[in-house]
Design a protein around this motif. Structure first.
Motif, PDB file in Angstrom:
ATOM      1  N   PRO A  99      21.451  31.249   4.734  1.00  0.00           N
ATOM      2  CA  PRO A  99      21.349  30.117   3.620  1.00  0.00           C
ATOM      3  C   PRO A  99      22.314  28.534   3.664  1.00  0.00           C
ATOM      4  N   ARG A 100      21.828  27.967   2.827  1.00  0.00           N
ATOM      5  CA  ARG A 100      21.778  26.066   2.687  1.00  0.00           C
ATOM      6  C   ARG A 100      23.221  26.126   2.100  1.00  0.00           C
ATOM      7  N   LEU A 101      24.802  25.270   2.039  1.00  0.00           N
ATOM      8  CA  LEU A 101      25.478  25.230   1.217  1.00  0.00           C
ATOM      9  C   LEU A 101      24.854  23.725   0.336  1.00  0.00           C
ATOM     10  N   LEU A 102      24.638  23.128  -0.641  1.00  0.00           N
ATOM     11  CA  LEU A 102      23.714  22.530  -0.499  1.00  0.00           C
ATOM     12  C   LEU A 102      24.756  21.428  -2.421  1.00  0.00           C
ATOM     13  N   PHE A 103      25.847  21.559  -3.045  1.00  0.00           N
ATOM     14  CA  PHE A 103      26.688  21.694  -3.521  1.00  0.00           C
ATOM     15  C   PHE A 103      28.066  22.037  -3.421  1.00  0.00           C
ATOM     16  N   GLU A 121      17.864  17.299  -9.036  1.00  0.00           N
ATOM     17  CA  GLU A 121      17.574  17.474  -9.967  1.00  0.00           C
ATOM     18  C   GLU A 121      17.152  19.764 -10.175  1.00  0.00           C
ATOM     19  N   GLU A 122      16.762  19.353  -9.143  1.00  0.00           N
ATOM     20  CA  GLU A 122      16.444  21.273  -8.757  1.00  0.00           C
ATOM     21  C   GLU A 122      18.151  22.138  -8.584  1.00  0.00           C
ATOM     22  N   ILE A 123      18.998  21.587  -8.289  1.00  0.00           N
ATOM     23  CA  ILE A 123      19.841  21.997  -8.008  1.00  0.00           C
ATOM     24  C   ILE A 123      20.692  21.892 -10.057  1.00  0.00           C
ATOM     25  N   LEU A 124      20.390  20.731 -10.599  1.00  0.00           N
ATOM     26  CA  LEU A 124      21.125  20.937 -11.904  1.00  0.00           C
ATOM     27  C   LEU A 124      20.320  22.173 -12.423  1.00  0.00           C
ATOM     28  N   ALA A 125      19.203  22.036 -12.442  1.00  0.00           N
ATOM     29  CA  ALA A 125      18.148  23.137 -13.275  1.00  0.00           C
ATOM     30  C   ALA A 125      19.105  24.434 -13.284  1.00  0.00           C
ATOM     31  N   VAL A 138      32.032  24.262 -11.123  1.00  0.00           N
ATOM     32  CA  VAL A 138      30.765  24.627  -9.719  1.00  0.00           C
ATOM     33  C   VAL A 138      31.164  25.469  -9.130  1.00  0.00           C
ATOM     34  N   ASP A 139      32.002  25.975  -7.755  1.00  0.00           N
ATOM     35  CA  ASP A 139      32.438  25.560  -6.885  1.00  0.00           C
ATOM     36  C   ASP A 139      31.591  25.224  -5.949  1.00  0.00           C
ATOM     37  N   ALA A 140      30.300  26.127  -5.559  1.00  0.00           N
ATOM     38  CA  ALA A 140      29.160  25.567  -4.937  1.00  0.00           C
ATOM     39  C   ALA A 140      27.708  26.188  -5.455  1.00  0.00           C
ATOM     40  N   VAL A 141      26.762  25.739  -4.869  1.00  0.00           N
ATOM     41  CA  VAL A 141      25.001  25.872  -4.972  1.00  0.00           C
ATOM     42  C   VAL A 141      24.880  26.232  -3.717  1.00  0.00           C
ATOM     43  N   VAL A 142      24.033  27.522  -3.397  1.00  0.00           N
ATOM     44  CA  VAL A 142      23.385  27.778  -1.969  1.00  0.00           C
ATOM     45  C   VAL A 142      22.503  28.238  -1.871  1.00  0.00           C
ATOM     46  N   LEU A 143      21.361  27.600  -0.652  1.00  0.00           N
ATOM     47  CA  LEU A 143      20.069  27.778  -1.031  1.00  0.00           C
ATOM     48  C   LEU A 143      20.034  29.454  -0.300  1.00  0.00           C
ATOM     49  N   GLU A 144      19.263  30.375  -0.388  1.00  0.00           N
ATOM     50  CA  GLU A 144      19.226  31.135  -0.236  1.00  0.00           C
ATOM     51  C   GLU A 144      18.249  31.548   0.932  1.00  0.00           C
ATOM     52  N   THR A 145      18.115  32.580   1.630  1.00  0.00           N
ATOM     53  CA  THR A 145      17.196  33.066   2.389  1.00  0.00           C
ATOM     54  C   THR A 145      16.174  33.713   2.077  1.00  0.00           C
ATOM     55  N   ASP A 146      16.065  33.804   0.808  1.00  0.00           N
ATOM     56  CA  ASP A 146      14.945  34.227   0.166  1.00  0.00           C
ATOM     57  C   ASP A 146      14.082  32.961  -0.572  1.00  0.00           C
ATOM     58  N   GLY A 147      14.998  32.174  -0.303  1.00  0.00           N
ATOM     59  CA  GLY A 147      14.282  30.327  -1.351  1.00  0.00           C
ATOM     60  C   GLY A 147      15.068  30.515  -3.223  1.00  0.00           C
ATOM     61  N   SER A 148      16.104  30.809  -2.662  1.00  0.00           N
ATOM     62  CA  SER A 148      16.608  31.187  -4.451  1.00  0.00           C
ATOM     63  C   SER A 148      17.955  30.951  -4.108  1.00  0.00           C
ATOM     64  N   PHE A 149      18.543  30.384  -5.599  1.00  0.00           N
ATOM     65  CA  PHE A 149      19.887  29.776  -5.312  1.00  0.00           C
ATOM     66  C   PHE A 149      20.673  30.853  -6.335  1.00  0.00           C
ATOM     67  N   SER A 150      21.692  30.377  -5.379  1.00  0.00           N
ATOM     68  CA  SER A 150      23.096  31.003  -5.811  1.00  0.00           C
ATOM     69  C   SER A 150      24.860  29.809  -6.898  1.00  0.00           C
ATOM     70  N   VAL A 151      24.774  30.021  -7.714  1.00  0.00           N
ATOM     71  CA  VAL A 151      25.245  29.140  -8.452  1.00  0.00           C
ATOM     72  C   VAL A 151      27.068  30.240  -8.620  1.00  0.00           C
TER      73      VAL A 151
END
Length: 175
Positions: A99-103, A121-125, A138-151
């Motif tokens: 998983p990758r931290l984006l925000f 824009e995708e992170i804001l959405a 929001v503490d973090a937005v993570v791009l998960e291994t399955d391609g979904s985002f976690s807030v």
């Protein structure tokens, strides 16, 4: 074009019913993990099940036994991949993404976003979809291994334990 024959319809109903029943039995045998969507390999298996099922019921050249063998093969391969990834960290590193931290706490991580080809824009959405109106919530937005985002909501200054295996969390100071 609208109707070929009664035989084709009967074949579709019979093969479709048996293929469906066979797939359900195979999935019951192999467990819930077979259809989990936790990484890219899981997605491939799920899509392959659908494609194989469609081929079995629509393609006259694919027999029911071939479809069932394909289902069993897909389940077997998925089982092997998950079996090895649970037992071998080296194998897991080879086949699975991190998983990758984006925000992080009010800051967009531009280098990570560029590497993952994700826009602001995708992170804001994603945040809006999670019901977030204010970025400070929001503490973090993570791009998960399955391609979904976690807030990850929060606002607390301490470490975030769920970020332990997230790529970039160490650099953000929260591992």
């Amino acid at each position: 074009m609208f109707f070929n024959s009664w035989y084709d319809l009967l074949r579709l109903v019979i093969v479709g019913s048996f293929a469906y029943a066979g797939l359900i039995m195979i999935l019951q045998t192999t467990g819930k993990r077979t259809l989990a969507k936790m990484n890219a390999f899981d997605l491939v298996v799920t899509v392959a099940f659908g494609s194989t099922f469609a081929s079995a019921i629509l393609n006259k050249d694919v027999s029911l036994s071939e479809a069932l063998a394909a289902f069993a093969l897909l389940c077997g391969l998925q089982y092997c991949v998950t079996f090895l990834s649970v037992r071998s960290e080296r194998f897991q590193d080879l086949i699975k993404a991190e998983p990758r931290l984006l925000f992080h706490r009010g800051r967009f991580l531009e280098a990570a976003m560029r590497d993952e080809r994700v826009t602001k824009e995708e992170i804001l959405a994603t945040m809006r979809s999670a019901g977030v109106a204010d970025l400070s919530g929001v503490d973090a937005v993570v791009l998960e291994t399955d391609g979904s985002f976690s807030v990850v909501r929060g606002g607390t200054p301490g470490p975030m334990g769920t970020m332990a295996n997230v790529n970039g969390a160490d650099d953000a100071g929260d591992a």
